[in-house]
Scaffold this motif. Structure first.
Motif, short mmCIF file in Angstrom:
data_model
loop_
_atom_site.label_atom_id
_atom_site.label_comp_id
_atom_site.label_asym_id
_atom_site.label_seq_id
_atom_site.Cartn_x
_atom_site.Cartn_y
_atom_site.Cartn_z
N ALA A 15 -5.49 -102.95 -13.00
CA ALA A 15 -4.36 -102.78 -13.88
C ALA A 15 -4.66 -101.71 -14.90
N GLN A 16 -5.90 -101.39 -15.21
CA GLN A 16 -5.89 -100.16 -16.21
C GLN A 16 -5.72 -99.05 -15.71
N LEU A 17 -6.07 -98.94 -14.24
CA LEU A 17 -5.65 -97.73 -13.53
C LEU A 17 -4.16 -97.32 -13.58
N THR A 18 -3.34 -98.49 -13.36
CA THR A 18 -2.02 -98.48 -13.36
C THR A 18 -1.49 -97.88 -14.54
N VAL A 19 -1.94 -98.39 -15.80
CA VAL A 19 -1.51 -98.06 -17.05
C VAL A 19 -1.83 -96.64 -17.34
N VAL A 20 -2.96 -95.92 -16.92
CA VAL A 20 -3.30 -94.78 -17.12
C VAL A 20 -2.44 -93.85 -16.46
N ASN A 21 -2.18 -94.18 -15.14
CA ASN A 21 -1.32 -93.44 -13.99
C ASN A 21 0.21 -93.35 -14.79
N ALA A 22 0.93 -94.43 -15.18
CA ALA A 22 1.91 -94.73 -15.77
C ALA A 22 2.18 -93.78 -17.14
N LYS A 23 1.09 -93.82 -17.88
CA LYS A 23 1.09 -92.91 -19.16
C LYS A 23 1.17 -91.51 -18.63
N TRP A 24 0.15 -91.03 -17.58
CA TRP A 24 0.45 -89.73 -17.25
C TRP A 24 1.71 -89.18 -16.81
N HIS A 25 2.50 -89.90 -16.08
CA HIS A 25 3.68 -89.97 -15.65
C HIS A 25 4.89 -89.74 -16.54
N ILE A 26 4.71 -90.39 -17.45
CA ILE A 26 5.60 -90.50 -18.72
C ILE A 26 5.50 -89.22 -19.26
N CYS A 27 4.06 -88.83 -19.55
CA CYS A 27 4.00 -87.52 -20.43
C CYS A 27 4.44 -86.38 -19.57
N GLU A 28 4.33 -86.27 -18.30
CA GLU A 28 4.70 -85.25 -17.52
C GLU A 28 6.31 -85.22 -17.45
N GLU A 29 7.04 -86.32 -17.30
CA GLU A 29 8.44 -86.32 -17.61
C GLU A 29 8.87 -85.90 -18.99
N GLN A 30 8.03 -86.05 -19.92
CA GLN A 30 8.37 -85.72 -21.27
C GLN A 30 8.05 -84.07 -21.36
N ALA A 31 7.17 -83.48 -20.85
CA ALA A 31 6.90 -82.06 -20.93
C ALA A 31 7.89 -81.44 -19.83
N LEU A 32 8.39 -82.12 -18.89
CA LEU A 32 9.42 -81.27 -18.04
C LEU A 32 10.96 -81.43 -18.90
N HIS A 33 10.91 -82.52 -19.53
CA HIS A 33 12.15 -82.44 -20.52
C HIS A 33 12.28 -81.36 -21.47
N ARG A 34 10.90 -80.97 -22.31
CA ARG A 34 10.63 -79.86 -22.98
C ARG A 34 11.07 -78.42 -22.35
N LEU A 35 10.64 -78.49 -21.06
CA LEU A 35 10.96 -77.29 -20.28
C LEU A 35 12.28 -77.04 -19.57
N ALA A 36 13.12 -78.17 -19.72
CA ALA A 36 14.39 -78.19 -19.01
C ALA A 36 15.34 -76.91 -19.40
N GLY A 37 15.53 -76.50 -20.53
CA GLY A 37 16.25 -75.43 -20.78
C GLY A 37 15.74 -73.89 -20.49
N VAL A 38 14.68 -74.09 -20.01
CA VAL A 38 13.99 -72.76 -19.84
C VAL A 38 14.02 -72.28 -18.74
N SER A 39 14.62 -70.82 -18.57
CA SER A 39 14.60 -70.33 -16.99
C SER A 39 13.54 -69.61 -16.69
N GLY A 40 13.29 -69.58 -15.49
CA GLY A 40 11.96 -68.98 -14.90
C GLY A 40 10.71 -69.82 -15.11
N LEU A 41 9.69 -69.22 -14.97
CA LEU A 41 8.33 -69.84 -15.06
C LEU A 41 7.97 -70.10 -16.43
N ALA A 42 7.57 -71.46 -16.67
CA ALA A 42 7.32 -71.95 -18.20
C ALA A 42 5.95 -73.10 -18.00
N CYS A 43 5.34 -72.79 -19.11
CA CYS A 43 4.34 -73.93 -19.54
C CYS A 43 4.51 -74.66 -20.79
N THR A 44 3.87 -75.93 -20.66
CA THR A 44 4.01 -76.75 -22.07
C THR A 44 3.05 -77.63 -22.07
#
Length: 129
Positions: A15-44
């Motif tokens: 269960a702890q591993l599931t929670v950590v993985n879920a948090k990781w994926h949520i943070c990754e989705e939020q990061a992709l949202h921050r990069l959504a309007g950027v054209s080309g190669l970008a990092c955040t």
């Protein structure tokens, strides 16, 4: 410990591993949202305010992550493609690692855009150590 105790401990661990993985994926989705309007190669940053792990995208599509790795005085940036845990290499700088991820996906990009972790923060390079 009884068999029941071992099963309970294994269930809690899973269960702890599931929670950590879920948090990781949520943070990754939020990061992709921050990069959504950027054209080309970008990092955040994966975790806003913490620049050790960066999400790399090209035109809003996830390429992978780069992370700072320090051994003594030597700092390298390790590139890990999306949907894998396999490193493709360690590079002298974050932009080199981001470009390596792009090349790994068959893309060619000369410039990397750095996105701030949050709006309203002072402009500071996320690559400072």
């Amino acid at each position: 410990m009884t068999d029941l105790d071992h099963e309970a401990a294994a269930a809690v661990s899973a269960a702890q591993l599931t929670v950590v993985n879920a948090k990781w994926h949520i943070c990754e989705e939020q990061a992709l949202h921050r990069l959504a309007g950027v054209s080309g190669l970008a990092c955040t940053p994966l975790f806003p305010g913490h620049t050790v792990i960066q999400v790399v995208a090209c035109d809003g599509r996830l390429l992978g992550r780069i992370r700072r790795h320090r051994e003594g005085r030597t700092v390298r940036w390790v590139a890990v493609p999306a949907d894998t845990a396999r490193e493709i290499g360690a590079y002298r700088g974050p932009h080199r690692a981001a470009r390596a991820l792009a090349r790994h996906r068959g893309l060619r990009s000369l410039r990397v855009t750095d996105r701030a972790a949050s709006v309203g923060r002072p402009s500071r390079s996320p690559w400072s150590t």
